[in-house]
Design an enzyme around this catalytic site. Structure first.
Site, PDB file in Angstrom:
ATOM      1  N   ASN A  38       5.908   1.626 108.283  1.00 35.16           N
ATOM      2  CA  ASN A  38       6.412   2.232 109.483  1.00 35.16           C
ATOM      3  C   ASN A  38       5.615   3.830 109.017  1.00 35.16           C
ATOM      4  OD1 ASN A  38       8.061   3.754 108.406  1.00 35.16           O
ATOM      5  ND2 ASN A  38      10.200   2.517 108.399  1.00 35.16           N
ATOM      6  N   ARG A  39       5.714   4.408 110.112  1.00 39.27           N
ATOM      7  CA  ARG A  39       5.163   5.665 110.247  1.00 39.27           C
ATOM      8  C   ARG A  39       5.692   6.816 108.881  1.00 39.27           C
ATOM      9  NH1 ARG A  39       3.736   9.221 115.591  1.00 39.27           N
ATOM     10  NH2 ARG A  39       2.708  10.722 114.649  1.00 39.27           N
ATOM     11  N   GLU A  88       7.387   5.710 106.106  1.00 39.37           N
ATOM     12  CA  GLU A  88       7.337   5.053 104.881  1.00 39.37           C
ATOM     13  C   GLU A  88       5.716   5.534 104.104  1.00 39.37           C
ATOM     14  OE1 GLU A  88       9.822   1.321 105.533  1.00 39.37           O
ATOM     15  OE2 GLU A  88       8.543   0.451 105.691  1.00 39.37           O
ATOM     16  N   ASP A 124      10.631  -6.676 109.814  1.00 40.48           N
ATOM     17  CA  ASP A 124      10.599  -7.855 110.175  1.00 40.48           C
ATOM     18  C   ASP A 124      10.395  -8.631 110.732  1.00 40.48           C
ATOM     19  OD1 ASP A 124      12.397  -6.876 108.309  1.00 40.48           O
ATOM     20  OD2 ASP A 124      13.920  -7.444 109.433  1.00 40.48           O
TER      21      ASP A 124
END
Length: 492
Positions: free
Chosen positions: A208-209, A211, A279
């Protein structure tokens, strides 16, 4: 907007061919304690929850597996759990879902990772985590790797779901990625942590952004800079693709084949809970790739799937039926979204051109749409990858055709045109000719019916002046709105 191709619809309807995915990672048990709060405790200034119910679901890597099962795939899952009640509850859930859990090992030295959420009237009040994030012992890590390697021959995709709970150490990741690569299997990773080098050689990552910002040191608020650093990371680690999830902004696909990231916009939905959305994203991508879909198709599919699960409360898994319904809803939304104002259409044309797509423009009244119109538009679009239709407003039609026309209002005409597969965009213009529209959009190809000569086509000189092409499209004989109207009123 991305049109959902027929091959994607067929893959979802066919439950992705029941391909087999091997999921390895941190297994968890998600527990929800729900009830209502009616008073504050006399013992301390805290709310008192009157417990109304308890629910447990498989979480973490097990939730990825749940999503895959829901989409119709066959799943083997590998990881560890503790020799405790939560471990028994988790394995029972895996069995009930129909997963192969023979590679789920028991670690006597750690508890089963669990997250207990206390929820009152739909609002999460507290989360209690039980976990040990230390790396697996060397013997247990080796046993896990061997169990996974024994199941690789039956898998079409290897998926690593890393929640930083100790299962996917650098050594375990390297051994599994190398083994899958030697068999030609794609390796998908949902990453965690600051150091993504442990995933070197994988096929695709889905950070994600936040991470990606942590892994690259980039500013998460500077999206262009973040994606540029993501591309540097992708190339340095030898990854084929990176799919960056951007929340309400959708996703961005970095693949090295395109100079700019491919953006997949989000579809606006009511959000109740983002738990487990990541997920669902990686599970949907795994399903798509296992079924032979291309990365852009899979990213769009994952975006739709994530939009479904955030509408549920708590950790939720997508089903093939829900995804099919989302695709159907997207199709209707895509059609309506094709009708744009000039500024939006110009931005869309520029985006298509930046992606290397050839834009065709044509114009007309398209009053009382008939087979001649449809065939003409289909033939026009063959000269490029995108077709934009300039549509005369009602006032403009009256100026051209007389006070009795149009028969169909401009908004209805625009919406019907947008429903055609050959049409990618519709923009209204009120002038007597589309010359200003053509100058604003600067199409690569200007199409007009073959009943015109090139020197009669409005905008021909301008389009040829910037290096474009003018094409005269053959018409279907004896098909016209005027002829249809005449047959409807034979006596005039």
């Amino acid at each position: 907007m991305f049109r959902v191709p027929e091959r994607v619809r067929a893959a979802v309807a066919g439950r992705f061919g029941a391909r087999r995915v091997l999921v390895v990672g941190d297994l968890m048990l998600d527990r929800y304690l729900t009830g209502a709060v009616g008073r504050i405790s006399p013992e301390a200034p805290v709310p008192v929850l009157r417990l109304g119910g308890e629910r447990v679901v498989a979480g973490g890597a097990a939730n990825v597996a749940r999503n895959l099962i829901g989409l119709g795939l066959s799943v083997a899952v590998a990881g560890v759990c503790g020799a405790d009640a939560d471990g028994s509850a988790l394995t029972a859930l895996l069995d009930a879902a129909g997963m192969d859990r023979a590679a789920v090992l028991v670690d006597l030295g750690r508890p089963t990772t669990s997250k207990t959420r206390v929820v009152a009237s739909g609002q999460q009040m507290l989360r209690i985590d039980s976990e040990d994030t230390a790396a697996l012992s060397a013997p247990l890590a080796d046993a896990l790797v061997q169990a996974v390697l024994a199941r690789l021959p039956d898998a079409q995709v290897l998926l690593l779901s890393d929640y930083a709970k100790g299962v996917l150490s650098a050594d375990v990741c390297a051994r599994l990625i190398d083994a899958a690569a030697s068999r030609g299997l794609p390796v998908l990773v949902d990453p965690k942590g600051r150091d993504f080098s442990r995933y070197r050689g994988a096929t695709l990552l889905t950070p994600n952004r936040a991470e990606l910002a942590l892994a690259t040191g980039a500013d998460a608020t500077d999206l262009d800079g973040l994606l540029a650093q993501g591309e540097v990371l992708r190339a340095a680690l030898g990854l084929r693709q990176v799919v960056v999830t951007l929340g309400e902004l959708g996703m961005a696909l970095l693949d090295g084949d395109h100079p700019q990231p491919t953006r997949v916009p989000a579809v606006a939905r009511e959000v109740f809970d983002v738990s487990g959305a990541g997920d669902t994203v990686i599970a949907s991508i795994a399903a798509g790739l296992a079924a032979g879909l291309d990365p852009i198709d899979t990213a769009h599919l994952a975006n739709l799937a994530a939009g479904v699960v955030v509408g549920h409360r708590g950790t939720a898994a997508i089903t093939a039926a829900e995804l099919a319904a989302a695709i159907a809803g997207e199709a209707a939304l895509e059609q309506a979204a094709k009708v744009r104002g000039l500024a939006d259409m110009r931005a869309q044309v520029e985006a298509w051109r930046a992606a290397g797509e050839r834009v065709v423009f044509t114009n007309g009244c398209f009053d009382l749409l008939h087979v001649g119109h449809v065939t003409y538009l289909e033939r026009a679009r063959r000269h490029g990858q995108r077709l934009v239709v300039g549509l005369n407003t009602d006032r403009s039609v009256r100026a051209l055709k007389g006070p009795e026309r149009p028969l169909i209002g401009e908004q209805d005409r625009a919406r019907v045109l947008a429903a055609l597969a050959a049409v990618d965009g519709v923009v209204l213009f009120d002038e007597d000719t589309p010359i200003e529209l053509i100058r604003a959009l600067r199409p690569d190809v200007l199409a007009k019916g073959a009943d015109y000569r090139e020197d009669e086509v409005v905008g021909a000189a301008e389009v040829k002046g910037w290096g474009g092409q003018v094409v005269l499209v053959p018409l279907v004989a004896d098909r016209s709105t005027s002829a249809i109207v005449a047959r409807m009123h034979p006596d005039g």
